[in-house]
Design a protein around this motif. Structure first.
Motif, PDB file in Angstrom:
ATOM      1  N   ALA A  25      57.323  45.954  52.696  1.00  0.00           N
ATOM      2  CA  ALA A  25      58.098  45.889  51.284  1.00  0.00           C
ATOM      3  C   ALA A  25      57.784  46.826  50.430  1.00  0.00           C
ATOM      4  CB  ALA A  25      58.199  44.174  50.797  1.00  0.00           C
ATOM      5  N   PRO A  26      58.518  47.278  49.462  1.00  0.00           N
ATOM      6  CA  PRO A  26      58.270  48.013  48.483  1.00  0.00           C
ATOM      7  C   PRO A  26      57.409  47.453  47.376  1.00  0.00           C
ATOM      8  CG  PRO A  26      60.541  47.882  48.458  1.00  0.00           C
ATOM      9  CD  PRO A  26      60.110  46.927  49.731  1.00  0.00           C
ATOM     10  N   ALA A  27      56.739  47.958  46.699  1.00  0.00           N
ATOM     11  CA  ALA A  27      55.690  47.272  45.769  1.00  0.00           C
ATOM     12  C   ALA A  27      56.445  46.617  44.624  1.00  0.00           C
ATOM     13  CB  ALA A  27      54.751  48.537  45.096  1.00  0.00           C
ATOM     14  N   THR A  28      57.489  47.018  43.988  1.00  0.00           N
ATOM     15  CA  THR A  28      58.303  46.088  43.025  1.00  0.00           C
ATOM     16  C   THR A  28      58.828  44.845  43.677  1.00  0.00           C
ATOM     17  OG1 THR A  28      60.291  47.637  43.524  1.00  0.00           O
ATOM     18  CG2 THR A  28      58.879  48.214  41.961  1.00  0.00           C
ATOM     19  N   ALA A  29      59.147  44.763  44.894  1.00  0.00           N
ATOM     20  CA  ALA A  29      59.546  43.508  45.500  1.00  0.00           C
ATOM     21  C   ALA A  29      58.388  42.643  45.919  1.00  0.00           C
ATOM     22  CB  ALA A  29      60.072  43.920  47.154  1.00  0.00           C
ATOM     23  N   VAL A  30      57.401  43.143  46.200  1.00  0.00           N
ATOM     24  CA  VAL A  30      55.933  42.335  46.500  1.00  0.00           C
ATOM     25  C   VAL A  30      55.513  41.808  44.962  1.00  0.00           C
ATOM     26  CG1 VAL A  30      53.573  42.353  46.973  1.00  0.00           C
ATOM     27  CG2 VAL A  30      55.340  43.713  48.558  1.00  0.00           C
ATOM     28  N   GLU A  31      55.459  42.680  43.859  1.00  0.00           N
ATOM     29  CA  GLU A  31      55.190  42.071  42.567  1.00  0.00           C
ATOM     30  C   GLU A  31      56.380  40.822  42.246  1.00  0.00           C
ATOM     31  OE1 GLU A  31      55.503  45.698  39.901  1.00  0.00           O
ATOM     32  OE2 GLU A  31      53.802  46.539  40.880  1.00  0.00           O
ATOM     33  N   ASP A  32      57.413  41.272  42.404  1.00  0.00           N
ATOM     34  CA  ASP A  32      58.598  40.128  42.019  1.00  0.00           C
ATOM     35  C   ASP A  32      58.409  38.964  42.796  1.00  0.00           C
ATOM     36  OD1 ASP A  32      59.668  42.076  39.984  1.00  0.00           O
ATOM     37  OD2 ASP A  32      61.251  42.548  41.544  1.00  0.00           O
ATOM     38  N   ALA A  33      58.156  39.117  43.832  1.00  0.00           N
ATOM     39  CA  ALA A  33      57.732  37.806  44.829  1.00  0.00           C
ATOM     40  C   ALA A  33      56.559  37.052  44.414  1.00  0.00           C
ATOM     41  CB  ALA A  33      57.957  38.345  46.293  1.00  0.00           C
ATOM     42  N   TYR A  34      55.504  37.898  44.079  1.00  0.00           N
ATOM     43  CA  TYR A  34      54.171  37.246  43.703  1.00  0.00           C
ATOM     44  C   TYR A  34      54.522  36.462  42.387  1.00  0.00           C
ATOM     45  CZ  TYR A  34      49.187  36.758  42.245  1.00  0.00           C
ATOM     46  OH  TYR A  34      48.320  36.509  42.041  1.00  0.00           O
ATOM     47  N   ARG A  35      55.150  37.257  41.410  1.00  0.00           N
ATOM     48  CA  ARG A  35      55.416  36.485  40.219  1.00  0.00           C
ATOM     49  C   ARG A  35      56.021  35.324  40.194  1.00  0.00           C
ATOM     50  NH1 ARG A  35      58.120  40.482  38.136  1.00  0.00           N
ATOM     51  NH2 ARG A  35      56.457  41.697  37.735  1.00  0.00           N
ATOM     52  N   GLU A  36      57.114  35.233  41.095  1.00  0.00           N
ATOM     53  CA  GLU A  36      57.632  34.049  41.351  1.00  0.00           C
ATOM     54  C   GLU A  36      56.899  33.131  41.951  1.00  0.00           C
ATOM     55  OE1 GLU A  36      61.276  34.901  43.811  1.00  0.00           O
ATOM     56  OE2 GLU A  36      61.934  36.216  42.397  1.00  0.00           O
ATOM     57  N   ARG A  38      42.209  26.864  39.041  1.00  0.00           N
ATOM     58  CA  ARG A  38      42.038  28.263  39.562  1.00  0.00           C
ATOM     59  C   ARG A  38      43.260  28.791  40.433  1.00  0.00           C
ATOM     60  NH1 ARG A  38      40.231  28.517  45.138  1.00  0.00           N
ATOM     61  NH2 ARG A  38      39.958  26.440  45.964  1.00  0.00           N
ATOM     62  N   THR A  39      43.635  29.898  40.213  1.00  0.00           N
ATOM     63  CA  THR A  39      44.890  30.476  40.940  1.00  0.00           C
ATOM     64  C   THR A  39      44.639  30.555  42.521  1.00  0.00           C
ATOM     65  OG1 THR A  39      45.281  31.816  38.976  1.00  0.00           O
ATOM     66  CG2 THR A  39      46.516  32.305  41.159  1.00  0.00           C
ATOM     67  N   LEU A  40      45.401  29.933  43.309  1.00  0.00           N
ATOM     68  CA  LEU A  40      44.954  29.794  44.854  1.00  0.00           C
ATOM     69  C   LEU A  40      45.513  30.793  45.675  1.00  0.00           C
ATOM     70  CD1 LEU A  40      45.674  25.818  44.921  1.00  0.00           C
ATOM     71  CD2 LEU A  40      43.306  27.118  44.961  1.00  0.00           C
ATOM     72  N   GLU A  41      46.111  31.807  44.984  1.00  0.00           N
ATOM     73  CA  GLU A  41      47.089  32.940  45.846  1.00  0.00           C
ATOM     74  C   GLU A  41      46.765  34.199  44.920  1.00  0.00           C
ATOM     75  OE1 GLU A  41      51.031  34.622  47.711  1.00  0.00           O
ATOM     76  OE2 GLU A  41      51.069  32.675  46.766  1.00  0.00           O
ATOM     77  N   GLY A  42      46.481  35.241  45.525  1.00  0.00           N
ATOM     78  CA  GLY A  42      46.550  36.631  44.809  1.00  0.00           C
ATOM     79  C   GLY A  42      45.199  37.689  45.307  1.00  0.00           C
ATOM     80  N   PRO A  43      45.391  38.679  44.731  1.00  0.00           N
ATOM     81  CA  PRO A  43      44.427  39.688  44.830  1.00  0.00           C
ATOM     82  C   PRO A  43      42.996  39.721  44.885  1.00  0.00           C
ATOM     83  CG  PRO A  43      45.461  40.400  42.726  1.00  0.00           C
ATOM     84  CD  PRO A  43      46.149  38.912  43.243  1.00  0.00           C
ATOM     85  N   HIS A  44      42.684  38.520  44.148  1.00  0.00           N
ATOM     86  CA  HIS A  44      41.298  38.053  44.095  1.00  0.00           C
ATOM     87  C   HIS A  44      40.796  37.513  45.319  1.00  0.00           C
ATOM     88  CE1 HIS A  44      43.472  34.415  43.035  1.00  0.00           C
ATOM     89  NE2 HIS A  44      42.406  33.646  43.505  1.00  0.00           N
ATOM     90  N   LEU A  45      41.592  37.045  46.255  1.00  0.00           N
ATOM     91  CA  LEU A  45      41.234  36.663  47.612  1.00  0.00           C
ATOM     92  C   LEU A  45      41.122  37.785  48.707  1.00  0.00           C
ATOM     93  CD1 LEU A  45      43.278  33.212  47.472  1.00  0.00           C
ATOM     94  CD2 LEU A  45      40.850  33.822  47.200  1.00  0.00           C
ATOM     95  N   SER A  46      41.532  39.201  48.207  1.00  0.00           N
ATOM     96  CA  SER A  46      41.588  40.116  49.048  1.00  0.00           C
ATOM     97  C   SER A  46      40.142  40.712  49.416  1.00  0.00           C
ATOM     98  CB  SER A  46      42.297  41.214  48.517  1.00  0.00           C
ATOM     99  OG  SER A  46      43.716  40.924  48.405  1.00  0.00           O
ATOM    100  N   ASP A  47      39.971  41.131  50.632  1.00  0.00           N
ATOM    101  CA  ASP A  47      38.563  41.637  51.210  1.00  0.00           C
ATOM    102  C   ASP A  47      38.682  43.040  51.022  1.00  0.00           C
ATOM    103  OD1 ASP A  47      37.457  39.112  51.391  1.00  0.00           O
ATOM    104  OD2 ASP A  47      38.538  38.694  53.203  1.00  0.00           O
ATOM    105  N   LEU A  48      37.584  43.610  50.697  1.00  0.00           N
ATOM    106  CA  LEU A  48      37.129  45.173  50.908  1.00  0.00           C
ATOM    107  C   LEU A  48      36.742  45.452  52.306  1.00  0.00           C
ATOM    108  CD1 LEU A  48      37.162  47.933  49.845  1.00  0.00           C
ATOM    109  CD2 LEU A  48      34.808  47.650  49.254  1.00  0.00           C
ATOM    110  N   LEU A  49      37.342  46.053  53.182  1.00  0.00           N
ATOM    111  CA  LEU A  49      36.741  46.249  54.704  1.00  0.00           C
ATOM    112  C   LEU A  49      36.293  47.607  54.501  1.00  0.00           C
ATOM    113  CD1 LEU A  49      40.016  45.074  56.576  1.00  0.00           C
ATOM    114  CD2 LEU A  49      37.952  43.794  55.819  1.00  0.00           C
ATOM    115  N   VAL A  50      35.190  47.791  55.273  1.00  0.00           N
ATOM    116  CA  VAL A  50      34.506  49.146  55.120  1.00  0.00           C
ATOM    117  C   VAL A  50      34.097  49.229  56.922  1.00  0.00           C
ATOM    118  CG1 VAL A  50      32.594  50.462  54.630  1.00  0.00           C
ATOM    119  CG2 VAL A  50      33.588  49.011  53.010  1.00  0.00           C
ATOM    120  N   ARG A  51      34.348  50.574  57.266  1.00  0.00           N
ATOM    121  CA  ARG A  51      33.875  50.859  58.665  1.00  0.00           C
ATOM    122  C   ARG A  51      33.342  51.999  58.922  1.00  0.00           C
ATOM    123  NH1 ARG A  51      36.648  47.903  62.133  1.00  0.00           N
ATOM    124  NH2 ARG A  51      36.207  49.279  64.121  1.00  0.00           N
ATOM    125  N   HIS A  52      32.106  51.990  59.519  1.00  0.00           N
ATOM    126  CA  HIS A  52      31.300  53.212  59.931  1.00  0.00           C
ATOM    127  C   HIS A  52      32.288  53.976  60.609  1.00  0.00           C
ATOM    128  CE1 HIS A  52      28.230  55.933  61.421  1.00  0.00           C
ATOM    129  NE2 HIS A  52      27.334  55.062  60.857  1.00  0.00           N
TER     130      HIS A  52
END
Length: 178
Positions: A40-51, A65-79
């Motif tokens: 989905a386009p970023a603007t649609a993702v932003e609108d859905a997240y806001r809702e 606390r906020t139970l959903e959002g970017p603070h729950l994302s993980d940084l993945l690193v691969r060699h």
């Protein structure tokens, strides 16, 4: 050629300096919002997240606390060369990957801003062999950054020679070392 990120995980950046002893890393961010961005386009993702945030206010308030959002994302690193998650690499490989990412970020900032960033590295030389310490110090020289590096063992700075000023901190004071 570096390996490709796993399906559904957006590639954010790749570090690669073939002359460096710091391995190339593939990095990505994985989370619910990032997954939505794959279709989905970023603007649609932003609108859905806001809702979703608005409709979950009571639940989040009760949880404290906020139970959903970017603070729950993980940084993945691969060699990249080994096509292996950093979490499965040796401690030395993990440190080398991290140093490579820090140097790549500093080079990016220098390119974007036209000046290298001040670089702060705490105990970065610990457990690096002399070859990697020299490569790190050489990369910082090439970058032209002002670098502040801490170490408990003054021998960590042996490869610097006269390229740096060394200080010691003790008893609440700072004095030039040597």
């Amino acid at each position: 050629m570096a390996s490709k990120p796993r399906a559904g995980i957006p590639l954010i950046a790749e570090t690669a300096d073939p002359a460096s002893p710091f391995p190339a890393a593939l990095i990505a961010i994985e989370g619910s919002l990032e997954a939505e961005l794959s279709y989905a386009p970023a603007t649609a993702v932003e609108d859905a997240y806001r809702e979703r945030l608005a409709s979950a206010r009571r639940r989040d308030r009760a949880a404290g606390r906020t139970l959903e959002g970017p603070h729950l994302s993980d940084l993945l690193v691969r060699h990249a060369a080994k096509d292996m998650p950093a979490a499965l690499c040796s401690t030395g490989e993990q440190k080398a990957l991290l140093i490579g990412l820090v140097l790549a970020h500093a080079r990016l900032i220098a390119r974007l801003d036209g000046a290298p960033p001040v670089t702060l590295l705490d105990e970065v030389a610990a457990h690096l062999d002399p070859l990697r310490r020299e490569a790190l110090y050489g990369a910082l020289d090439t970058l032209g950054a002002q670098a502040w590096i801490t170490a408990a063992d003054p021998a960590s700075f042996a490869e610097l020679g006269d390229r740096a000023r060394l200080f010691t901190v003790s008893g609440g004071g700072v004095r030039e070392f040597g």
